[in-house]
Write a protein that holds these residues in place. Structure first.
Motif, PDB file in Angstrom:
ATOM      1  N   ASN A  61      31.548 -25.702 -21.683  1.00  0.00           N
ATOM      2  CA  ASN A  61      32.296 -24.572 -21.130  1.00  0.00           C
ATOM      3  C   ASN A  61      31.256 -23.508 -20.827  1.00  0.00           C
ATOM      4  O   ASN A  61      30.713 -22.885 -21.749  1.00  0.00           O
ATOM      5  CB  ASN A  61      33.323 -24.079 -22.150  1.00  0.00           C
ATOM      6  N   THR A 107      39.158 -17.833 -15.660  1.00  0.00           N
ATOM      7  CA  THR A 107      40.043 -18.168 -16.773  1.00  0.00           C
ATOM      8  C   THR A 107      40.876 -16.968 -17.216  1.00  0.00           C
ATOM      9  O   THR A 107      41.727 -17.110 -18.097  1.00  0.00           O
ATOM     10  CB  THR A 107      39.265 -18.749 -17.969  1.00  0.00           C
ATOM     11  N   ARG A 142      38.563 -25.187 -22.321  1.00  0.00           N
ATOM     12  CA  ARG A 142      38.510 -26.113 -21.188  1.00  0.00           C
ATOM     13  C   ARG A 142      37.066 -26.306 -20.736  1.00  0.00           C
ATOM     14  O   ARG A 142      36.272 -25.359 -20.775  1.00  0.00           O
ATOM     15  CB  ARG A 142      39.352 -25.598 -20.013  1.00  0.00           C
ATOM     16  N   THR A 161      34.003 -26.790 -18.053  1.00  0.00           N
ATOM     17  CA  THR A 161      33.754 -26.129 -16.772  1.00  0.00           C
ATOM     18  C   THR A 161      34.395 -26.909 -15.637  1.00  0.00           C
ATOM     19  O   THR A 161      34.942 -26.310 -14.692  1.00  0.00           O
ATOM     20  CB  THR A 161      32.245 -25.991 -16.528  1.00  0.00           C
ATOM     21  N   VAL A 205      37.998 -25.977 -15.572  1.00  0.00           N
ATOM     22  CA  VAL A 205      38.155 -24.610 -15.064  1.00  0.00           C
ATOM     23  C   VAL A 205      38.085 -24.594 -13.546  1.00  0.00           C
ATOM     24  O   VAL A 205      38.912 -23.957 -12.863  1.00  0.00           O
ATOM     25  CB  VAL A 205      37.082 -23.688 -15.673  1.00  0.00           C
TER      26      VAL A 205
END
Length: 530
Positions: free
Chosen positions: A148, A309, A365, A367, A370
């Motif tokens: 992430n 996000t 989450r 990357t 995302v």
């Protein structure tokens, strides 16, 4: 595809890779992590021939950074190897002899020069990880980046489908094998029928400076004139430089530059009145205004990168797209999102992708997840607008953009850049066209600074390919010859190119990064000295 020989993992980016122990032929565990190899769940498919792949499932009680899968299967020492790119290509796609440290994003093909066989492996589009391969003489390795941002993703017990993996078999030639591989990896993607994408874009003579509504309307009139009454209307795109922040800056995207673009709805309406379809460029993840939703540490002098996000950032993007549609624009090009997320462009991403240490507001989450969510939100908010993704991640954007800029910028100032970027992208990523998205190898410039005898050959290839064709025509470069060539290319592209005759194929791509010999329809086109 059979299960991997070994599995390794990394819970934190600073940790060394450690082996996970097998508890069965398809399950590996270690304290804090479990990796499973299983048949992928069925997905809706646009093809009936694509077999299901094998899924890599990862569960972690806390954070996880990477999982690595190794197959001990010898690769011929004399094989040529091809991979893809993280986002756009940068003139760097090529068949190359074995290089064990070479990073191959998303998929790889090997070509045995002695037997003529082509083979490889890859992951389906829309994975939950950034996926890359390395290939050496004793086997190949899949690297799953599950971070992430620059830190671990906190799955907290959630089982993530990190990737669906496929094996590629020989389909007759390297070109046909790449087509077959791309089709398999995107078999569940359904593309909208948007027809031919052809039009004008002012970037490669204006470069975001010193243009106004009058110049934009002149571009629209030019492309309509060159289309010469073709029943498919061309686009006319207002590229970067229309909003008050200036060239390369961020939002807000609620008005044009006073005195140059006083009323963007009027600009869109005037383009339509001329007979073209209006398009607009914007940079969704950069803002000139201070706020609490910035991506940590990412400031480039023209604004702060936004962290998608945060729900409020997605709300801003939705509002922008509604505004553009209300203004009357029919196409939107969203740009720079990979740079704004990672702080670097594709060639600098490498295996690290981004700086270590920072994370998104939501650390639960990966990357990849995302970015997939961001693209999905943009797609939903755009509704029936034609979406172009630029500096977007092709393997994640497949089916979520209508058109993808697959290579770095061509040039209205330096032909060598057009040759390096545009032709390389067209040659090595054309099999993605109409499977991942409509491919856009970037604009054909027509400027006083670049040789038209070379640009016209690039124009001819793109027009024949049926991929997106945008022209950037400096009014000072127009002559009877350029108008004749541009008109022929634009009308051919508006008619879908040479798709009915089998399209185009680079014939010397195994040995040339900017192929000069092409099959076009039933004949061969020699481009001479690029």
């Amino acid at each position: 595809m059979r299960a991997p020989t070994q599995v390794f993992f990394q819970l934190n980016p600073a940790d060394a890779l450690r082996p996970a122990g097998p508890t069965s032929p398809t399950r590996w565990t270690a304290p804090g992590i479990e990796v499973r190899w299983t048949e992928a769940p069925p997905r809706s498919s646009t093809t009936t021939s694509a077999a299901e792949g094998s899924a890599v499932l990862v569960a972690a009680s806390g954070g996880v950074a990477r999982v690595v899968l190794r197959w001990d299967e010898p690769v011929p020492a004399h094989a040529l190897v091809l991979g893809d790119a993280w986002e756009r290509s940068y003139g760097d796609l090529q068949w190359r002899h074995l290089q064990p440290d070479r990073l191959l994003p998303w998929y790889w093909l090997g070509h045995d020069e002695k037997t003529g066989a082509t083979f490889g492996a890859g992951v389906d589009v829309h994975p939950g990880a950034f996926c890359s391969w390395t290939v050496d003489q004793t086997g190949f390795t899949l690297w799953l980046d599950l971070r992430n941002g620059g830190g671990p993703t906190h799955l907290s017990g959630r089982e993530l489908t990190a990737a669906v993996v496929r094996r590629f078999e020989d389909a007759g030639t390297p070109w046909l094998t790449l087509h077959s591989a791309i089709e398999a990896m995107s078999s569940h993607v359904t593309l909208k029928d948007i027809g031919p994408v052809v039009g004008a874009n002012n970037w490669y003579y204006a470069y975001g400076e010193g243009f106004d509504e009058k110049a934009v309307l002149q571009d629209a009139a030019t492309v309509v004139e060159l289309a010469d009454g073709h029943p498919v209307k061309p686009f006319s795109v207002v590229d970067d430089g229309w909003n008050p922040g200036g060239n390369g800056s961020g939002g807000p995207w609620d008005s044009g530059i006073p005195g140059l673009f006083d009323d963007m709805a009027h600009t869109a309406a005037a383009i339509k009145e001329i007979g073209a379809r209006p398009g607009l460029w914007f940079r969704p993840l950069l803002s000139r205004e201070p706020g609490p939703w910035a991506r940590p540490g990412q400031y480039d002098g023209t604004g702060r990168a936004l962290d998608p996000t945060y729900p409020e950032v997605l709300d801003l993007i939705r509002a922008d797209l509604r505004r553009f549609k209300d203004w009357g624009f029919e196409l939107v090009k969203h740009d720079f999102s990979t740079y704004d997320l990672f702080g670097r462009f594709g060639p600098a991403m490498g295996a690290r992708l981004t700086d270590d240490g920072w994370q998104f507001h939501d650390p639960t989450r990966t990357t990849a997840e995302v970015i997939l969510d961001l693209y999905g939100e943009i797609r939903a908010a755009a509704d029936d607008l034609v979406l172009i993704g630029c500096n977007t991640v092709g393997h994640l954007a497949a089916g979520l953009v209508d058109v993808q800029r697959t290579g770095d910028d061509t040039s209205g100032r330096d032909w060598e850049r057009t040759r390096k970027m545009g032709i390389n992208s067209l040659a090595f990523r054309l099999p993605q066209h109409r499977r991942f998205f409509t491919l856009d190898a970037d604009c054909v410039p027509c400027t006083p600074q670049t040789p038209w005898e070379l640009n016209r050959q690039f124009l001819d290839l793109i027009a024949r390919s049926g991929s997106a064709l945008f022209v950037s025509v400096d009014p000072a470069a127009r002559t009877a010859r350029t108008d004749r060539d541009l008109g022929h290319g634009i009308r051919l592209a508006l008619s879908g190119g040479d798709a009915a005759d089998g399209g185009i194929e680079p014939l010397d791509w195994l040995v040339n990064t900017t192929p000069a010999r092409w099959r076009a329809g039933t004949g061969t086109v020699w481009m001479g000295e690029w």
